[in-house]
Scaffold this active site. Sequence first.
Site, short mmCIF file in Angstrom:
data_model
loop_
_atom_site.label_atom_id
_atom_site.label_comp_id
_atom_site.label_asym_id
_atom_site.label_seq_id
_atom_site.Cartn_x
_atom_site.Cartn_y
_atom_site.Cartn_z
N GLY A 11 -9.27 65.41 74.11
CA GLY A 11 -8.06 64.60 74.29
C GLY A 11 -8.25 63.28 75.00
O GLY A 11 -7.30 62.72 75.55
N SER A 12 -9.47 62.74 74.99
CA SER A 12 -9.67 61.46 75.70
C SER A 12 -8.89 60.32 75.04
O SER A 12 -8.42 59.41 75.72
CB SER A 12 -11.15 61.12 75.79
OG SER A 12 -11.68 60.77 74.53
N ASN A 13 -8.72 60.39 73.72
CA ASN A 13 -7.92 59.35 73.05
C ASN A 13 -6.43 59.53 73.37
O ASN A 13 -5.69 58.56 73.50
CB ASN A 13 -8.15 59.39 71.55
CG ASN A 13 -9.39 58.61 71.16
OD1 ASN A 13 -9.45 57.41 71.28
ND2 ASN A 13 -10.41 59.33 70.73
N LEU A 87 -7.33 68.88 57.59
CA LEU A 87 -6.65 68.04 56.59
C LEU A 87 -5.15 68.35 56.66
O LEU A 87 -4.75 69.51 56.74
CB LEU A 87 -7.20 68.39 55.20
CG LEU A 87 -7.06 67.33 54.10
CD1 LEU A 87 -7.72 66.03 54.49
CD2 LEU A 87 -7.64 67.85 52.80
N ILE A 88 -4.35 67.31 56.65
CA ILE A 88 -2.88 67.49 56.71
C ILE A 88 -2.37 67.82 55.29
O ILE A 88 -2.75 67.15 54.34
CB ILE A 88 -2.20 66.21 57.21
CG1 ILE A 88 -2.81 65.72 58.53
CG2 ILE A 88 -0.69 66.38 57.32
CD1 ILE A 88 -2.34 66.38 59.77
N HIS A 104 -11.19 57.03 63.32
CA HIS A 104 -12.48 57.54 62.84
C HIS A 104 -13.59 56.78 63.57
O HIS A 104 -13.56 55.54 63.63
CB HIS A 104 -12.60 57.37 61.33
CG HIS A 104 -13.85 57.96 60.77
ND1 HIS A 104 -14.03 59.32 60.63
CD2 HIS A 104 -15.01 57.37 60.36
CE1 HIS A 104 -15.25 59.54 60.15
NE2 HIS A 104 -15.86 58.39 59.97
C1 GRF Z 1 -13.09 60.83 68.65
O1 GRF Z 1 -14.45 60.48 68.59
C2 GRF Z 1 -12.41 60.38 67.38
O2 GRF Z 1 -12.98 59.25 66.78
C3 GRF Z 1 -12.60 61.54 66.47
O3 GRF Z 1 -12.53 62.69 67.29
C4 GRF Z 1 -12.87 62.32 68.63
C5 GRF Z 1 -11.73 62.72 69.51
O4 GRF Z 1 -12.12 62.72 70.81
N1 GRF Z 1 -11.59 61.56 65.43
P1 GRF Z 1 -11.02 63.08 71.93
O5 GRF Z 1 -10.57 64.51 71.67
O6 GRF Z 1 -9.89 62.10 71.78
O7 GRF Z 1 -11.77 62.92 73.23
#
Ligand code: GRF
Length: 201
Positions: A11-13, A87-88, A104
């Site tokens: 969940g870092s994003n 896949l959704i 991505h």
């Molecule tokens: C990220 O590298 C993103 O590009 C890919 O999955 C990873 C998610 O990382 N789709 P996080 O769970 O957000 O840390």
Amino acid sequence: MKIAVFVSGRGSNLQAILDYRHIVKAIDVKIIVSDKLDCLAFEIAKEHSIKVLSVGKKESCISYDKLSDIFDEIGIELIVLAGFLKLIPIEFVKKYENRIINIHPALLPSFGGKGMYGMYVHNAVFQSTAKISGVTIHFIDPDYDSGKIIAQESVDISNVKSPEEIAERVLNVEHKILPYVVGKFVEGKVKIMNNRVVIFD
Ligand code: GRF
């Protein structure tokens, strides 16, 4: 803007999007969805008192049909796939056409498609001897990684010594570009013109 974020891992994003709320205050993450019954990203959701749901065919997961009804009740306007690995279903994608975005960790259309996620991507990039990699934010369509590209940022990997170094450099850029794009959606500054996506200042 009411947003749902889909996650599968740490969940870092998601955290980067939540942190960006101090810059774009109209970012309103209402719900976090995962294909997993539990994941580190759910810990982040709980820290922020954000509702979590597990979707899929597994026991104690809800169906996409039920999720769609819940999204209607909440009034979800944008769906962000932040490390979501499934896949959704096509019906769900069609209902939210041009309102589901994915991040991505490479420069699509290169190094994308089924099975290309996480370290599989960075290993393939490393083995290719490419001197740049990067991040792509794109709309979701019924296939893997093939929707219209919204934004990209390149990353210099000319001196890396491992795929892990690529992953680290790319992730740092992910944490900048995804919140930025989400903020632009919230501000109504993302338009599709002549089959290309334009982000206005
Ligand atoms: C990220 O590298 C993103 O590009 C890919 O999955 C990873 C998610 O990382 N789709 P996080 O769970 O957000 O840390």
